[in-house]
Write a protein that holds these residues in place. Structure first.
Motif, PDB file in Angstrom:
ATOM      1  N   ALA A  79       0.022 -39.304 -35.215  1.00 17.73           N
ATOM      2  CA  ALA A  79       0.877 -39.555 -34.050  1.00 17.73           C
ATOM      3  C   ALA A  79       0.982 -38.327 -33.168  1.00 17.73           C
ATOM      4  O   ALA A  79       1.687 -38.342 -32.155  1.00 17.73           O
ATOM      5  N   TYR A  80       0.265 -37.251 -33.513  1.00 18.38           N
ATOM      6  CA  TYR A  80       0.417 -35.973 -32.814  1.00 18.38           C
ATOM      7  C   TYR A  80      -0.866 -35.621 -32.051  1.00 18.38           C
ATOM      8  O   TYR A  80      -1.858 -35.202 -32.632  1.00 18.38           O
ATOM      9  N   SER A  81      -0.829 -35.783 -30.737  1.00 25.78           N
ATOM     10  CA  SER A  81      -2.015 -35.545 -29.917  1.00 25.78           C
ATOM     11  C   SER A  81      -2.311 -34.060 -29.723  1.00 25.78           C
ATOM     12  O   SER A  81      -3.437 -33.681 -29.411  1.00 25.78           O
ATOM     13  N   GLU A  82      -1.315 -33.197 -29.925  1.00 26.43           N
ATOM     14  CA  GLU A  82      -1.497 -31.776 -29.618  1.00 26.43           C
ATOM     15  C   GLU A  82      -2.466 -31.071 -30.566  1.00 26.43           C
ATOM     16  O   GLU A  82      -2.879 -29.949 -30.319  1.00 26.43           O
ATOM     17  N   PHE A  83      -2.841 -31.742 -31.659  1.00 24.87           N
ATOM     18  CA  PHE A  83      -3.745 -31.102 -32.612  1.00 24.87           C
ATOM     19  C   PHE A  83      -5.193 -31.560 -32.439  1.00 24.87           C
ATOM     20  O   PHE A  83      -6.053 -31.267 -33.266  1.00 24.87           O
ATOM     21  N   ALA A  84      -5.460 -32.297 -31.366  1.00 22.30           N
ATOM     22  CA  ALA A  84      -6.797 -32.870 -31.186  1.00 22.30           C
ATOM     23  C   ALA A  84      -7.874 -31.808 -31.091  1.00 22.30           C
ATOM     24  O   ALA A  84      -8.957 -31.942 -31.671  1.00 22.30           O
ATOM     25  N   ILE A  85      -7.619 -30.731 -30.354  1.00 22.36           N
ATOM     26  CA  ILE A  85      -8.634 -29.684 -30.172  1.00 22.36           C
ATOM     27  C   ILE A  85      -9.014 -29.067 -31.513  1.00 22.36           C
ATOM     28  O   ILE A  85     -10.196 -28.865 -31.816  1.00 22.36           O
ATOM     29  N   GLU A  86      -8.011 -28.762 -32.329  1.00 21.75           N
ATOM     30  CA  GLU A  86      -8.292 -28.185 -33.646  1.00 21.75           C
ATOM     31  C   GLU A  86      -9.128 -29.148 -34.484  1.00 21.75           C
ATOM     32  O   GLU A  86     -10.016 -28.747 -35.219  1.00 21.75           O
ATOM     33  N   GLY A  87      -8.843 -30.436 -34.345  1.00 20.92           N
ATOM     34  CA  GLY A  87      -9.594 -31.430 -35.098  1.00 20.92           C
ATOM     35  C   GLY A  87     -11.067 -31.429 -34.737  1.00 20.92           C
ATOM     36  O   GLY A  87     -11.941 -31.472 -35.613  1.00 20.92           O
ATOM     37  N   TYR A  88     -11.369 -31.363 -33.458  1.00 18.63           N
ATOM     38  CA  TYR A  88     -12.766 -31.358 -33.042  1.00 18.63           C
ATOM     39  C   TYR A  88     -13.470 -30.057 -33.425  1.00 18.63           C
ATOM     40  O   TYR A  88     -14.673 -30.031 -33.651  1.00 18.63           O
ATOM     41  N   GLU A  89     -12.726 -28.969 -33.510  1.00 23.92           N
ATOM     42  CA  GLU A  89     -13.300 -27.713 -33.987  1.00 23.92           C
ATOM     43  C   GLU A  89     -13.714 -27.822 -35.450  1.00 23.92           C
ATOM     44  O   GLU A  89     -14.606 -27.104 -35.906  1.00 23.92           O
ATOM     45  N   LEU A  90     -13.070 -28.720 -36.179  1.00 23.63           N
ATOM     46  CA  LEU A  90     -13.407 -28.947 -37.582  1.00 23.63           C
ATOM     47  C   LEU A  90     -14.435 -30.069 -37.726  1.00 23.63           C
ATOM     48  O   LEU A  90     -14.696 -30.547 -38.827  1.00 23.63           O
ATOM     49  N   ASN A  91     -15.013 -30.488 -36.611  1.00 21.51           N
ATOM     50  CA  ASN A  91     -16.094 -31.479 -36.590  1.00 21.51           C
ATOM     51  C   ASN A  91     -15.676 -32.860 -37.100  1.00 21.51           C
ATOM     52  O   ASN A  91     -16.465 -33.548 -37.750  1.00 21.51           O
ATOM     53  N   VAL A  92     -14.441 -33.253 -36.813  1.00 22.10           N
ATOM     54  CA  VAL A  92     -14.054 -34.621 -37.171  1.00 22.10           C
ATOM     55  C   VAL A  92     -14.798 -35.588 -36.259  1.00 22.10           C
ATOM     56  O   VAL A  92     -15.157 -35.257 -35.124  1.00 22.10           O
ATOM     57  N   ILE A  93     -15.042 -36.789 -36.756  1.00 20.37           N
ATOM     58  CA  ILE A  93     -15.799 -37.786 -35.999  1.00 20.37           C
ATOM     59  C   ILE A  93     -14.999 -38.325 -34.814  1.00 20.37           C
ATOM     60  O   ILE A  93     -15.493 -38.474 -33.705  1.00 20.37           O
ATOM     61  N   ASP A  94     -13.715 -38.593 -35.056  1.00 19.38           N
ATOM     62  CA  ASP A  94     -12.873 -39.125 -33.985  1.00 19.38           C
ATOM     63  C   ASP A  94     -11.413 -38.833 -34.310  1.00 19.38           C
ATOM     64  O   ASP A  94     -11.065 -38.461 -35.438  1.00 19.38           O
TER      65      ASP A  94
END
Length: 231
Positions: A79-94
């Motif tokens: 539910a937390y959009s503010e962590f999206a950038i960190e997620g993509y840095e960790l190579n998550v698919i979506d």
């Protein structure tokens, strides 16, 4: 596709499981309600995909992900959009923001089907080629097709025609949305209403492309795309 759900909310597990039950290739391995429980499971088991929540007690989702030396594919559900950038840095698919629809969920899963690499936690025979598939919505149902059988796609009003080797499927989607689900290295838009599978080009004749018995026009604005692959 063997999947694991890591989320401290029971309702999140229920929603993901109901969505996955609509997709015949998805197989639940375990429901984990904490990252520590998931770590214990992954020490002795392998999965292809993790649905991962971020905000969990004791060990946060991304901190858990950083502990894995060879992580499987990961789709973040939060539910937390503010962590999206960190997620993509960790190579998550979506990165799925709760609450998410089945259509949005399906788009995320299709990204895994389109991936050119198999999950590091999955072992496959070197002599066996991976079959890549996507799910497309047709009326009120979802159909699964092999990407390798697509000859070209064509915009038709509010619909898009998917021309396969042996059949034609019509879906209520914009051509741009369909293209997003297909591997960009294999497909090329050559006209505002047409995108083709590069491997099936038989001949390019002036402003027309021949694919089997079909003739596809080349739009002026898209000629540069075609020149790139010719060179």
């Amino acid at each position: 596709m063997r999947y694991l759900i890591i989320d401290d909310e029971h309702i999140a597990h229920k929603i993901i499981m109901e969505y996955c039950e609509m997709l015949p290739h998805m197989k639940l391995q375990k429901n984990c309600y904490s990252a520590l429980e998931a770590l214990k499971y992954l020490n002795t088991h392998q999965v292809d995909l993790i649905f991962l929540d971020i905000n969990m007690p004791k060990l946060k989702g991304f901190d858990f992900l950083k502990t894995l030396t060879a992580p499987p594919k990961v789709i973040v559900t939060t539910a937390y959009s503010e962590f999206a950038i960190e997620g993509y840095e960790l190579n998550v698919i979506d990165y799925l923001l709760k609450p998410f629809s089945f259509e949005r969920f399906l788009k995320a899963v299709n990204k895994i089907n389109d991936s050119n690499t198999v999950s590091k936690s999955t072992s496959i025979d070197e002599n066996t080629s991976e079959i890549k598939r996507i799910f497309l919505r047709q009326n009120k149902s979802y159909i699964q097709i092999e990407i390798d059988t697509i000859l070209f796609i064509e915009a038709s009003g509010n619909y898009t025609k998917i021309v396969l080797i042996n059949e034609i499927i019509t879906i209520r989607e914009k051509i741009s949305d369909v293209l997003e689900t297909l591997p960009s290295d294999n497909f090329l838009q050559v006209h505002k209403s047409f995108a083709i599978a590069i491997k099936y080009i038989n001949k390019i004749d002036g402003n027309r492309i021949h694919i089997r018995e079909h003739t596809i026009p080349i739009g002026k604005l898209y000629k540069v795309n075609l020149i790139k692959i010719l060179n």
